[in-house]
Every structure is written in C-alpha cells, then in structure tokens.
Design an enzyme around this catalytic site. Sequence first.
Site, short mmCIF file in Angstrom:
data_model
loop_
_atom_site.label_atom_id
_atom_site.label_comp_id
_atom_site.label_asym_id
_atom_site.label_seq_id
_atom_site.Cartn_x
_atom_site.Cartn_y
_atom_site.Cartn_z
N VAL A 304 0.83 -1.21 0.00
CA VAL A 304 0.00 0.00 0.00
C VAL A 304 0.86 1.25 0.00
O VAL A 304 0.55 2.26 -0.64
CB VAL A 304 -0.96 -0.01 1.21
CG1 VAL A 304 -1.72 1.31 1.30
CG2 VAL A 304 -1.94 -1.17 1.10
N ALA A 305 2.00 1.19 0.72
CA ALA A 305 2.87 2.36 0.81
C ALA A 305 3.51 2.68 -0.54
O ALA A 305 3.71 3.85 -0.88
CB ALA A 305 3.95 2.12 1.86
N GLU A 309 -1.64 6.30 -3.80
CA GLU A 309 -3.10 6.42 -3.93
C GLU A 309 -3.56 7.86 -4.16
O GLU A 309 -4.68 8.09 -4.63
CB GLU A 309 -3.80 5.84 -2.68
CG GLU A 309 -3.39 6.47 -1.37
CD GLU A 309 -2.25 5.71 -0.73
OE1 GLU A 309 -2.04 5.87 0.47
OE2 GLU A 309 -1.57 4.93 -1.42
N ASP A 351 -6.50 25.60 -40.70
CA ASP A 351 -7.06 26.36 -41.81
C ASP A 351 -7.35 27.78 -41.33
O ASP A 351 -7.77 27.97 -40.19
CB ASP A 351 -8.35 25.70 -42.29
CG ASP A 351 -9.06 26.52 -43.34
OD1 ASP A 351 -8.38 26.95 -44.28
OD2 ASP A 351 -10.27 26.71 -43.23
#
Length: 562
Positions: A304-305, A309, A351
């Site tokens: 998770v580290a 996140e 254009d």
Amino acid sequence: MHSADVGNDSSDNDVLWHNLDIEQVFDKLSTSHNGLSNDECQTRLDQYGSNELEGKKKRHPVLKMIDHFRDPMVYLLMAAAIIAFIADKEDKGTPIFIVLALSLNAIFSYIQERKAEEAMDSLKKLLVSNCVVMRDGIEQQISTNQLVPGDIVWLDEGLNVPADIRLIEVHQLSIDESSLTGESEVIYKDPMKCSAEALLHERENIAYMGTVVSSGRAKGVVISTGMQTKLGDIASGLSHVETPKTPLEIKLASLGRFLGIIAVITAIVLVLFNIVIALLGGATGPMLKEILSEQFLIAVVIFVAIVPEGLPIILVITLALGMQNMSAKNAIISRMKVVETLGSATIICTDKTGTLTRNEMSVRSFFCGDAVYEVTGSGFNPNVGELRIDSKSITESAMANLKVDRGFQLATACTLLCQNSIIREDHNEWTAIGNPTDSACAVFGWKVLEDGELFRRKHPRFSEFTFDRNRKRMTTIHEYDGSRWVFSKGAIGPYLPRITHVVDNNHIIPISDTHRQRIGEVNLQMATKALRVIALTARPLSADENMDDVDSVENGLIFLGL
C-alpha cells in the site's frame, strides 16, 4: 412517383446515374429544374435522415463512468484496498480512503468531460455548413445536413461538395477529387452523360460528396446523401477505428505496471526473508503461524505504501486546471488527458478561413478617378457604412456628382454585375449567399448605388467566364446603356497587358505611363495594409465580336478602379 422510389432507396443503389440523360435523372428522382417542394423535402428527410456521415454511436453514461476505472494504476490501487481490508479488518481507514479517492477521481473526470462534450455539441450545431438550393422555384440557403435526393444545388469555387450530385449545368467547373480517388490533378466536369463502363474518376458529370470545387461553378441534382454516398461507403469502413491512447495514458499504464511489479516483488522477498530467518531460529507451529500473519501484514503495508493512492486525485486536479485555463482562452478539451498531449505539440496546422477568421469580407478602400476613398461598415448590411475621403464624409452634393461621373458609374456597375452573390435580409439579419469576394463587391455596390438584384434585372447577362486560377479574373457580358458591355474583375497583375484605356475626367482615353504608375502606387498602398486588391475593368463589345472567345473578350479593357 413517390419519394420511396428516389436516390437513397436500396433498389436504386446500383443506378448508373452518370449514364442517364438529365431528363431521365429528373424522372427517376421525381424532381425538376424548379426543385422539390418544401413538403416533399420534409417527407424525404424523414425517410432518409440527415445528410450526415454516421460517427461512433454515443455510449451510455454508466459505461463512460466505468471507463475511468479501466487503468493499470486504478487496478493496482483497488488490489491494495482489498488486500488491506482482508489483512486488517479493524483498519478500515486505508481501504475507504483508496476507494473514495478512486471514486472522486472517476466522478470528477466524468463531469469535466461531460461538460466538454456538451460544449462540443453546441459548437457542432454552429459549424454546420450551408448551400444554396432551389425549392418551390425559389433559391434558398439551407444547412447541408438538410439536403435530400432530388434537391437542386449550386456549387461555387472553394466550396465542399455537400452530397453526391449529378451535374445539370457547368460553367468551367473543375473539382479536386484527391480526397476520394487519390488523383492529384483536378477533374474538369461536363454535364453530358458518360458511358456505362466509366470508372469513378471518369464520371465527369458527377460531383462527389467531400470533394472540393477548385474553379468555376455549376448546378446539379442530389442523387445520394449521407452514408449512401461514395464518401459514406469509405466512412462506414472507418467507423470502428479505435482512438489511440494519449502519451499520458501510456506513461501512466507503464508506471502502474512498474509499481505493481516492484510492490509484489518487494513484499514477497521481504516475507520470504523473514520466514527463512524464523525457520533458522527454530520457530515452529503457532509461533511460525504468528510470524507468517505478521509478515503478511507488513507486506500489505509495504504494498500500500508503494502505491501512490493520491496520484489519481492530484492528476485530475492538475488536468482540470489545465482545462479551465484552456476554456478561458475559448478552447474546449474533449478529454482531460488530451491537455497533456496538446502541451506536447510543437507544430499546429490549421485552416485560416472560417477558423481564424469569419470568412466575411468587406470593401475597405476604393480607388476611382485618381481619388482613394475609405469605405466604412462591415458585414453584409448595405445600409451601414459610407464613402469617405481624408476621413471625412462625402457631402450629398459631392455624392450626386460622383454618381454622374462616367468612371464611377462603370466601376460601381462592375461591382454589381460581375459577381454572383445574393444579399438579403432574413429575420432582421443580413446574410450573403455566394463567394466572399463577390459578396463584398455586391454589398459595396449596394451601399453606393442600389440593390444588386434590381440592378442586374435592369442589365441582363448574356454570358459569363468564371474565375479560375490561371486567368485570375471573372468576366461577364451584359446589356448596359443599350449595348453589350464586358465587365471584368480580378488580380491587377494579369490585367496590365490587357488594359489599353482609362476613364479620365468623364472621357475614355488611352492609358499612359503616368496612369500605370499611379495604379501601381495605389495597389502597393492597399497591399501593404494587408488588403486583397481587386481591379475593376470594362469595355463595350461590338455586335460582330465573338462572345465565346474569352481571350478576345478580355482584351482592350478600360481600367475603372481598385
């Protein structure tokens, strides 16, 4: 014949339109030179749909929302949330934060892109091109998406052909069909029927949707619209092409895979290392199980580290700010991640006409009789604006004297007769139908003389030589002052060897070097102000001269002004 029998019907898909006479085409399409009635057009529009190429079908909003979760980085974060929840059910903060962050990211991204889509849809409604058609015997300007098989349409230089059209009348028409056939040379068109075996690029009496009118003008009848056109056949094969990923999406996907691999390898190595140490230390049974549980929790924490996140939220906020900055400068971004792609661009090709400008031309300066006049007013309203000299308005008496001046009369007549635009007021708004240069001349002539349509009725046209890129001029022949007169306008350069006279003090005299020098000076003054300079010329045409010989007609001209 009922509308079910016309061009877009599947039973007529194999009709050899190029091999039919014009009357046969009219009979097949249940139409005539006066066009369809408005009621019949509506019936056919309901039956065949809009004259548009079908794009990708719009996806359901729920599916669009799910698309924002389809990313390797998001998969990695979801896996981290699930593992964190399973490993430590008492710690609900981490998985809840991850899920909340991903949900806010998806919702915010969807809202921003939805706003952009709505803005793009509004712009598309404004950018619908127009064309001139004959309905109920009256010329009308309509959106090209309202065309139906059987409509009578006019084509002018520079316009995109709005549908597949069987040509009826042609005035020196050439069309660039490179977008359809790949041929670089323009195709010169002829309304006569072709052989049944003629290949696509050999069908000289057909103008195809998506091609461009290079020079000349024409009138034709619509034979196919929308996806039933030749261009529609090509579009149907391209409708399933996938949109490539942006550089940012590719980088994020690569980063997500890299972090996932690193997180998994690190966690596995760390767990195995501690288990091996525990085994070497003599750990067995319940102690080993406790160590395994503890190391698994540590691995989850490491996993998770490693996964950032907060990255999706930071990314969305950054891109959203970019979208807001772009919208402040009147630029709409359809997808947020395209902001980064635009930032990577080094060269932009665009254009000019209709994109950087409005394609509305106005006469700003007028040289006639050795005087240079300023012309005020912009747009197509002929009631706004006036002639000025030295920044001062011309008095009523001076204007009356101008209108009886021979040179001024011929010059303004040239602006009204040698053009094909229609200026009219529609729902309190003045509009122009036709070439922008012609429209500017028509508005100018109306400002200083009279309504162009009324003036043309007084002086009917015998013949016309349309503008082309080789001659760089347009020439018409009219009844004027009881005889035939040639009126011609175009670039001054090609005219110089053809001009033999000028109008000086109400007399037509041979042109001198002094006159030529003065014309060159004024031309340079106008050009240095970034103005498009148009020369106005004319001459009487004797009864024994051949009106069909363009080279002869455009010789011995009288210079009238710029």
